[in-house]
Design a protein around this motif. Structure first.
Motif, PDB file in Angstrom:
ATOM      1  N   GLY A 225     -16.673 -55.824  -0.123  1.00  0.00           N
ATOM      2  CA  GLY A 225     -16.757 -57.006  -0.985  1.00  0.00           C
ATOM      3  C   GLY A 225     -17.345 -58.201  -0.267  1.00  0.00           C
ATOM      4  N   LEU A 226     -17.003 -58.382   1.008  1.00  0.00           N
ATOM      5  CA  LEU A 226     -17.559 -59.483   1.794  1.00  0.00           C
ATOM      6  C   LEU A 226     -19.064 -59.302   1.968  1.00  0.00           C
ATOM      7  CD1 LEU A 226     -17.254 -61.999   3.556  1.00  0.00           C
ATOM      8  CD2 LEU A 226     -16.683 -60.501   5.478  1.00  0.00           C
ATOM      9  N   VAL A 227     -19.497 -58.086   2.249  1.00  0.00           N
ATOM     10  CA  VAL A 227     -20.931 -57.834   2.392  1.00  0.00           C
ATOM     11  C   VAL A 227     -21.660 -58.082   1.072  1.00  0.00           C
ATOM     12  CG1 VAL A 227     -22.671 -56.064   2.891  1.00  0.00           C
ATOM     13  CG2 VAL A 227     -20.610 -56.227   4.303  1.00  0.00           C
ATOM     14  N   ASP A 228     -21.058 -57.678  -0.042  1.00  0.00           N
ATOM     15  CA  ASP A 228     -21.658 -57.948  -1.345  1.00  0.00           C
ATOM     16  C   ASP A 228     -21.868 -59.443  -1.557  1.00  0.00           C
ATOM     17  OD1 ASP A 228     -21.748 -55.281  -1.961  1.00  0.00           O
ATOM     18  OD2 ASP A 228     -19.987 -55.296  -3.269  1.00  0.00           O
ATOM     19  N   ALA A 229     -20.876 -60.253  -1.161  1.00  0.00           N
ATOM     20  CA  ALA A 229     -20.988 -61.710  -1.322  1.00  0.00           C
ATOM     21  C   ALA A 229     -22.118 -62.258  -0.466  1.00  0.00           C
ATOM     22  CB  ALA A 229     -19.662 -62.371  -0.948  1.00  0.00           C
ATOM     23  N   MET A 230     -22.314 -61.704   0.715  1.00  0.00           N
ATOM     24  CA  MET A 230     -23.394 -62.151   1.583  1.00  0.00           C
ATOM     25  C   MET A 230     -24.757 -61.757   1.016  1.00  0.00           C
ATOM     26  SD  MET A 230     -21.524 -61.021   5.152  1.00  0.00           S
ATOM     27  CE  MET A 230     -22.855 -61.519   6.250  1.00  0.00           C
ATOM     28  N   LEU A 231     -24.858 -60.525   0.532  1.00  0.00           N
ATOM     29  CA  LEU A 231     -26.129 -60.060  -0.025  1.00  0.00           C
ATOM     30  C   LEU A 231     -26.472 -60.770  -1.322  1.00  0.00           C
ATOM     31  CD1 LEU A 231     -25.797 -56.225   0.655  1.00  0.00           C
ATOM     32  CD2 LEU A 231     -27.308 -57.829   1.815  1.00  0.00           C
ATOM     33  N   ALA A 232     -25.448 -61.278  -2.035  1.00  0.00           N
ATOM     34  CA  ALA A 232     -25.715 -62.032  -3.259  1.00  0.00           C
ATOM     35  C   ALA A 232     -26.437 -63.336  -2.950  1.00  0.00           C
ATOM     36  CB  ALA A 232     -24.410 -62.310  -3.998  1.00  0.00           C
ATOM     37  N   VAL A 233     -26.257 -63.868  -1.746  1.00  0.00           N
ATOM     38  CA  VAL A 233     -26.975 -65.075  -1.324  1.00  0.00           C
ATOM     39  C   VAL A 233     -28.433 -64.729  -1.042  1.00  0.00           C
ATOM     40  CG1 VAL A 233     -27.149 -66.879   0.430  1.00  0.00           C
ATOM     41  CG2 VAL A 233     -24.904 -66.133  -0.390  1.00  0.00           C
ATOM     42  N   THR A 234     -28.634 -63.661  -0.268  1.00  0.00           N
ATOM     43  CA  THR A 234     -29.978 -63.183   0.042  1.00  0.00           C
ATOM     44  C   THR A 234     -29.886 -61.744   0.528  1.00  0.00           C
ATOM     45  OG1 THR A 234     -31.927 -63.437   1.465  1.00  0.00           O
ATOM     46  CG2 THR A 234     -29.816 -64.156   2.377  1.00  0.00           C
ATOM     47  N   PRO A 235     -30.792 -60.868   0.054  1.00  0.00           N
ATOM     48  CA  PRO A 235     -30.821 -59.514   0.609  1.00  0.00           C
ATOM     49  C   PRO A 235     -31.477 -59.474   1.981  1.00  0.00           C
ATOM     50  CG  PRO A 235     -32.554 -59.770  -1.024  1.00  0.00           C
ATOM     51  CD  PRO A 235     -31.752 -61.044  -1.060  1.00  0.00           C
ATOM     52  N   ASP A 236     -32.017 -60.602   2.432  1.00  0.00           N
ATOM     53  CA  ASP A 236     -32.762 -60.655   3.686  1.00  0.00           C
ATOM     54  C   ASP A 236     -31.851 -60.946   4.877  1.00  0.00           C
ATOM     55  OD1 ASP A 236     -34.986 -60.539   5.344  1.00  0.00           O
ATOM     56  OD2 ASP A 236     -35.374 -62.685   5.190  1.00  0.00           O
ATOM     57  N   LEU A 237     -30.712 -60.263   4.943  1.00  0.00           N
ATOM     58  CA  LEU A 237     -29.930 -60.257   6.175  1.00  0.00           C
ATOM     59  C   LEU A 237     -30.608 -59.294   7.140  1.00  0.00           C
ATOM     60  CD1 LEU A 237     -26.340 -59.965   4.635  1.00  0.00           C
ATOM     61  CD2 LEU A 237     -27.635 -62.050   5.126  1.00  0.00           C
ATOM     62  N   HIS A 238     -30.544 -59.584   8.425  1.00  0.00           N
ATOM     63  CA  HIS A 238     -31.278 -58.732   9.365  1.00  0.00           C
ATOM     64  C   HIS A 238     -30.450 -57.571   9.896  1.00  0.00           C
ATOM     65  CE1 HIS A 238     -34.658 -61.871  10.285  1.00  0.00           C
ATOM     66  NE2 HIS A 238     -34.768 -61.286   9.115  1.00  0.00           N
ATOM     67  N   VAL A 239     -29.218 -57.826  10.302  1.00  0.00           N
ATOM     68  CA  VAL A 239     -28.372 -56.730  10.766  1.00  0.00           C
ATOM     69  C   VAL A 239     -26.915 -57.141  10.631  1.00  0.00           C
ATOM     70  CG1 VAL A 239     -28.356 -57.438  13.196  1.00  0.00           C
ATOM     71  CG2 VAL A 239     -27.969 -55.053  12.633  1.00  0.00           C
ATOM     72  N   LEU A 240     -26.071 -56.147  10.320  1.00  0.00           N
ATOM     73  CA  LEU A 240     -24.624 -56.317  10.296  1.00  0.00           C
ATOM     74  C   LEU A 240     -24.016 -55.258  11.213  1.00  0.00           C
ATOM     75  CD1 LEU A 240     -23.932 -56.664   6.448  1.00  0.00           C
ATOM     76  CD2 LEU A 240     -24.294 -58.508   8.094  1.00  0.00           C
ATOM     77  N   ARG A 241     -22.894 -55.595  11.826  1.00  0.00           N
ATOM     78  CA  ARG A 241     -22.211 -54.630  12.690  1.00  0.00           C
ATOM     79  C   ARG A 241     -20.721 -54.948  12.674  1.00  0.00           C
ATOM     80  NH1 ARG A 241     -24.669 -51.434  16.559  1.00  0.00           N
ATOM     81  NH2 ARG A 241     -26.400 -51.624  15.092  1.00  0.00           N
ATOM     82  N   ASP A 242     -19.880 -53.900  12.559  1.00  0.00           N
ATOM     83  CA  ASP A 242     -18.441 -54.150  12.671  1.00  0.00           C
ATOM     84  C   ASP A 242     -18.017 -53.876  14.112  1.00  0.00           C
ATOM     85  OD1 ASP A 242     -18.838 -51.399  12.301  1.00  0.00           O
ATOM     86  OD2 ASP A 242     -16.842 -51.117  11.452  1.00  0.00           O
ATOM     87  N   PRO A 243     -17.473 -54.890  14.777  1.00  0.00           N
ATOM     88  CA  PRO A 243     -17.193 -54.798  16.209  1.00  0.00           C
ATOM     89  C   PRO A 243     -15.856 -54.118  16.492  1.00  0.00           C
ATOM     90  CG  PRO A 243     -16.721 -57.016  15.434  1.00  0.00           C
ATOM     91  CD  PRO A 243     -17.223 -56.245  14.246  1.00  0.00           C
ATOM     92  N   THR A 244     -15.845 -52.801  16.404  1.00  0.00           N
ATOM     93  CA  THR A 244     -14.611 -52.042  16.618  1.00  0.00           C
ATOM     94  C   THR A 244     -14.433 -51.788  18.113  1.00  0.00           C
ATOM     95  OG1 THR A 244     -15.848 -50.021  16.055  1.00  0.00           O
ATOM     96  CG2 THR A 244     -14.577 -51.065  14.310  1.00  0.00           C
ATOM     97  N   ARG A 245     -14.619 -50.553  18.573  1.00  0.00           N
ATOM     98  CA  ARG A 245     -14.453 -50.265  20.005  1.00  0.00           C
ATOM     99  C   ARG A 245     -15.441 -51.089  20.832  1.00  0.00           C
ATOM    100  NH1 ARG A 245     -15.553 -44.098  20.374  1.00  0.00           N
ATOM    101  NH2 ARG A 245     -17.285 -44.834  19.086  1.00  0.00           N
ATOM    102  N   GLY A 246     -14.932 -51.727  21.862  1.00  0.00           N
ATOM    103  CA  GLY A 246     -15.774 -52.576  22.694  1.00  0.00           C
ATOM    104  C   GLY A 246     -15.896 -53.991  22.181  1.00  0.00           C
ATOM    105  N   GLY A 247     -15.372 -54.256  20.977  1.00  0.00           N
ATOM    106  CA  GLY A 247     -15.305 -55.609  20.445  1.00  0.00           C
ATOM    107  C   GLY A 247     -16.654 -56.242  20.158  1.00  0.00           C
ATOM    108  N   VAL A 248     -16.626 -57.568  20.023  1.00  0.00           N
ATOM    109  CA  VAL A 248     -17.829 -58.346  19.727  1.00  0.00           C
ATOM    110  C   VAL A 248     -18.861 -58.182  20.840  1.00  0.00           C
ATOM    111  CG1 VAL A 248     -18.712 -60.705  19.477  1.00  0.00           C
ATOM    112  CG2 VAL A 248     -16.646 -60.003  18.246  1.00  0.00           C
TER     113      VAL A 248
END
Length: 359
Positions: A225-248
């Motif tokens: 849902g959060l990603v949908d809200a971001m893409l609703a602003v613009t589909p021109d996001l460059h990259v997304l990553r969820d920082p699980t193992r190894g963190g940010v």
């Protein structure tokens, strides 16, 4: 004459050493190979990738973006071996759903279907299996995804750790969305969706019996849902990553290496909850390397950054979103943090892992 004492130094045996960061060149698998750091990357690059080959695998993202029958799909799989099985804010069942849903979301896809494989250790209580299965089902319904197929295996007592779970998922990628690190360019703004290090510290506090004054709950959540809200602003996001193992730190290093851009982070802007900061200070850990299960890192074109940040803060899972840095031309492929004192330090990819078995 007194007998001569032999003062020669005995030969050292590195195999007998015990250290938190395993040696890089080992003939056997060590725990650090599963920690999401440099050892994990080397295992993939030198063992699995050459064995499998293929253009889809070469993407090396959280999920593979595929075209099948003219339809763009995202496909991902993940295995969960967390201990304990239940922790403040979730369980291995919640992780098994949200982890794979989030991997798909990082390609812009809304997860549609999951597979689920349970590996049960002989002797585990059926009541525990039932609780995990119910938690997994509830998490799937909350994420809007259906568990469509599955498998169960049982291993002998002593050959498992109660319950391991593997999930794989597929989802549709919307038209016009192209999320991959190769699109990052100098000037992109780096945004994180909230307080970092929460999941890792929550798991550690339960597993090791540590108390930090307040009970910290895992941030485990589905981010579609959060990603949908971001893409609703613009589909021109460059990259997304969820920082699980190894963190940010690991997520930023992976993006920098794949894009060839440098990344600079402002340490003062990192949203680190006080409990996480205090716990890491006591234990000598860096919050940037501690795992998350309900946060994302985004590289956004500068002209869209303010609008995307506003949309993220308006979403229940992004209220503490913050701009933490930017992509730069300097130090290509490297992540550098500017400290509160005005100096800089290199934020390298971790060798092994700070916290074992967090997902």
């Amino acid at each position: 004459m007194p007998e001569t004492t032999d003062l020669r130094v005995p030969a050292l045996d590195p195999e007998a050493w015990t250290c938190p960061a395993p040696l890089r060149h080992r003939p056997r698998v060590v725990m650090g190979h599963g920690g999401g750091g440099a050892l994990s990357a080397e295992l993939v690059q030198h063992v699995f990738a050459p064995a499998y080959g293929g253009e889809a695998l070469a993407q090396m993202g959280d999920a593979a973006a595929l075209t099948l029958g003219g339809v763009r799909l995202a496909f991902s799989t993940d295995t969960f071996v967390v201990r304990p099985l239940f922790f403040p804010g979730g369980s291995i069942g919640d992780l098994a759903v949200n982890g794979t849903v989030n991997d798909l979301a990082m390609s812009g896809a809304r997860a549609a279907y999951l597979s689920c494989g349970f590996i049960l250790e002989e002797g585990v209580e059926l009541d525990v299996v039932d609780r995990v299965a119910k938690a997994l089902g509830a998490a799937a319904r909350a994420a809007g995804v259906e568990v469509a197929t599955g498998d169960t295996k049982v291993v002998e007592a002593g050959h498992g750790d109660g319950i391991f779970i593997n999930t794989a998922g597929i989802g549709l990628v919307p038209a016009g969305v192209d999320l991959r690190p190769q699109r990052v360019v100098p000037g992109d703004v780096v945004i994180v969706s909230g307080g970092i290090g929460v999941h890792g510290v929550a798991i550690m506090s339960v597993r090791e019996g540590l108390e930090f004054g307040v009970e910290l709950e895992s941030d485990c959540a589905a981010l579609g849902g959060l990603v949908d809200a971001m893409l609703a602003v613009t589909p021109d996001l460059h990259v997304l990553r969820d920082p699980t193992r190894g963190g940010v730190a690991a997520a930023l290093n992976e993006i920098a290496a794949a894009s060839g851009a440098g990344v600079i982070v402002q340490e003062r802007e990192l949203p680190i909850p006080p409990t996480v900061a205090n716990a890491c200070a006591i234990l000598g850990l860096d919050p940037m390397y501690v795992a998350n299960e309900g946060k994302l890192v985004a590289f956004v074109p500068r002209e869209h950054a303010d609008a995307v940040l506003e949309a993220m803060r308006a979403h229940p899972l992004g209220g503490d979103s913050a701009i933490i840095g930017e992509a730069v031309e300097d130090h290509p492929g490297m992540v550098v943090a500017r400290t509160g004192l005005g100096g800089t330090r290199v934020v390298d990819l971790p060798i092994g892992e700070q916290l074992p078995r967090i997902c």
